[in-house]
Design an enzyme around this catalytic site. Structure first.
Site, PDB file in Angstrom:
ATOM      1  N   ARG A 174      40.707  49.549  47.041  1.00 15.61           N
ATOM      2  CA  ARG A 174      42.344  49.553  46.975  1.00 15.61           C
ATOM      3  C   ARG A 174      42.817  50.578  46.083  1.00 15.61           C
ATOM      4  O   ARG A 174      43.963  50.877  46.461  1.00 15.61           O
ATOM      5  CB  ARG A 174      42.402  48.058  46.577  1.00 15.61           C
ATOM      6  CG  ARG A 174      42.167  46.949  47.524  1.00 15.61           C
ATOM      7  CD  ARG A 174      42.446  45.454  46.868  1.00 15.61           C
ATOM      8  NE  ARG A 174      41.467  45.330  45.913  1.00 15.61           N
ATOM      9  CZ  ARG A 174      40.312  44.628  46.188  1.00 15.61           C
ATOM     10  NH1 ARG A 174      40.072  44.566  47.260  1.00 15.61           N
ATOM     11  NH2 ARG A 174      39.651  44.585  44.868  1.00 15.61           N
ATOM     12  N   GLU A 211      28.620  41.464  36.593  1.00 10.81           N
ATOM     13  CA  GLU A 211      28.135  40.164  36.132  1.00 10.81           C
ATOM     14  C   GLU A 211      26.683  39.965  36.399  1.00 10.81           C
ATOM     15  O   GLU A 211      25.944  39.447  35.603  1.00 10.81           O
ATOM     16  CB  GLU A 211      29.306  39.231  36.481  1.00 10.81           C
ATOM     17  CG  GLU A 211      29.281  37.859  35.932  1.00 10.81           C
ATOM     18  CD  GLU A 211      30.132  37.098  36.279  1.00 10.81           C
ATOM     19  OE1 GLU A 211      30.917  37.318  37.393  1.00 10.81           O
ATOM     20  OE2 GLU A 211      30.021  35.743  36.147  1.00 10.81           O
TER      21      GLU A 211
HETATM   22  P1  AMP Z   1      36.506  45.442  36.349  1.00  9.60           P
HETATM   23  O1  AMP Z   1      35.510  46.067  36.456  1.00  9.60           O
HETATM   24  O2  AMP Z   1      36.205  43.920  35.947  1.00  9.60           O
HETATM   25  O3  AMP Z   1      37.654  45.626  35.560  1.00  9.60           O
HETATM   26  O4  AMP Z   1      36.927  44.880  37.674  1.00  9.60           O
HETATM   27  C1  AMP Z   1      37.786  45.890  38.196  1.00  9.60           C
HETATM   28  C2  AMP Z   1      37.415  46.240  39.771  1.00  9.60           C
HETATM   29  O5  AMP Z   1      37.335  45.013  40.639  1.00  9.60           O
HETATM   30  C3  AMP Z   1      38.638  46.475  40.351  1.00  9.60           C
HETATM   31  O6  AMP Z   1      38.535  47.567  41.266  1.00  9.60           O
HETATM   32  C4  AMP Z   1      39.388  45.589  40.918  1.00  9.60           C
HETATM   33  O7  AMP Z   1      39.631  45.711  42.718  1.00  9.60           O
HETATM   34  C5  AMP Z   1      38.330  44.398  41.270  1.00  9.60           C
HETATM   35  N1  AMP Z   1      38.850  43.087  40.749  1.00  9.60           N
HETATM   36  C6  AMP Z   1      38.101  42.688  39.645  1.00  9.60           C
HETATM   37  N2  AMP Z   1      38.569  41.372  39.143  1.00  9.60           N
HETATM   38  C7  AMP Z   1      39.505  41.187  40.316  1.00  9.60           C
HETATM   39  C8  AMP Z   1      40.341  40.146  40.623  1.00  9.60           C
HETATM   40  N3  AMP Z   1      40.584  39.028  39.967  1.00  9.60           N
HETATM   41  N4  AMP Z   1      41.294  40.082  41.592  1.00  9.60           N
HETATM   42  C9  AMP Z   1      41.267  41.389  42.309  1.00  9.60           C
HETATM   43  N5  AMP Z   1      40.647  42.278  42.119  1.00  9.60           N
HETATM   44  C10 AMP Z   1      39.489  42.329  41.181  1.00  9.60           C
END
Ligand code: AMP
Length: 183
Positions: free
Chosen positions: A67, A104
């Site tokens: 995205r 995770e």
């Molecule tokens: P993080 O590494 O935990 O910051 O997750 C970020 C990545 O995962 C981004 O590329 C987002 O597109 C996706 N992502 C994580 N959590 C969500 C969520 N609750 N809703 C949509 N996309 C998410």
């Protein structure tokens, strides 16, 4: 809270276009679906124009698959800069530089093409959502490994309770973190 540069009326309009999908892609995840926002030409334009204001001191705009590509490519066109895809492993055809990071459950890897962009160029990194910050930090590490300089990192939406901002701040105190919407 909206970004201080961000117009409150625009915040209301754009924020209302993020759809919440519980338990996607797995139980317990509250997924933030940006497709209604992408389908609204004004909201999409407003968001990309806003992110483009963070690109003034960048030479390139990098998007994180998938995205992040949508926003980053539009920002690249608006700001008259080239686009760099940061892809998941195994997708880029040429020689790559890789950066693994913890999820995770398990690990993931991001990649960029090696030797595509001259060392020392400045790169604005763009993604849709800042959650725990793991993906963003891996992208920052990757850009640096490629000999490039992250000028800032920008997101459409920050899920503030997940602490991604402070995680990035701790690891890269000088790096600007920009978000259009936050909850
Ligand atoms: P993080 O590494 O935990 O910051 O997750 C970020 C990545 O995962 C981004 O590329 C987002 O597109 C996706 N992502 C994580 N959590 C969500 C969520 N609750 N809703 C949509 N996309 C998410």
């Amino acid at each position: 809270m909206p970004n201080t540069q961000y117009d409150a009326q625009m915040d209301k309009h754009v924020g209302g276009l993020i759809r919440i999908i519980p338990d996607f892609p797995k139980p317990g995840i509250i997924f933030k679906d940006i497709t209604p926002l992408l389908a609204d030409s004004k909201a999409l334009d407003d968001c990309c124009q806003m992110i483009a204001t963070y690109a003034t001191d960048a030479d390139y705009i990098a998007g994180i698959e998938a995205r992040g590509f949508i926003l980053a490519a539009a920002v690249a066109v608006i700001s008259g800069k080239g686009f760099i895809p940061i892809r998941k492993s195994g997708k880029l055809p040429g020689k790559v530089i890789s950066q693994s990071y913890d999820l995770e459950y398990g690990k993931a890897t991001l990649e960029v093409h090696a030797d595509l962009i001259a060392a020392g160029k400045r790169v604005l990194i763009v993604d849709d959502v800042l959650a725990t910050g793991g993906t963003a930090l891996a992208a920052i590490d990757l850009i640096e490994k490629a000999g490039l300089i992250p000028s800032a990192i920008a997101f459409l939406l920050e899920i503030a309770p997940l602490g991604g901002r402070s995680r990035i701040k701790t690891a890269r105190p000088g790096l600007q973190i920009q978000t259009i919407l936050a909850e």
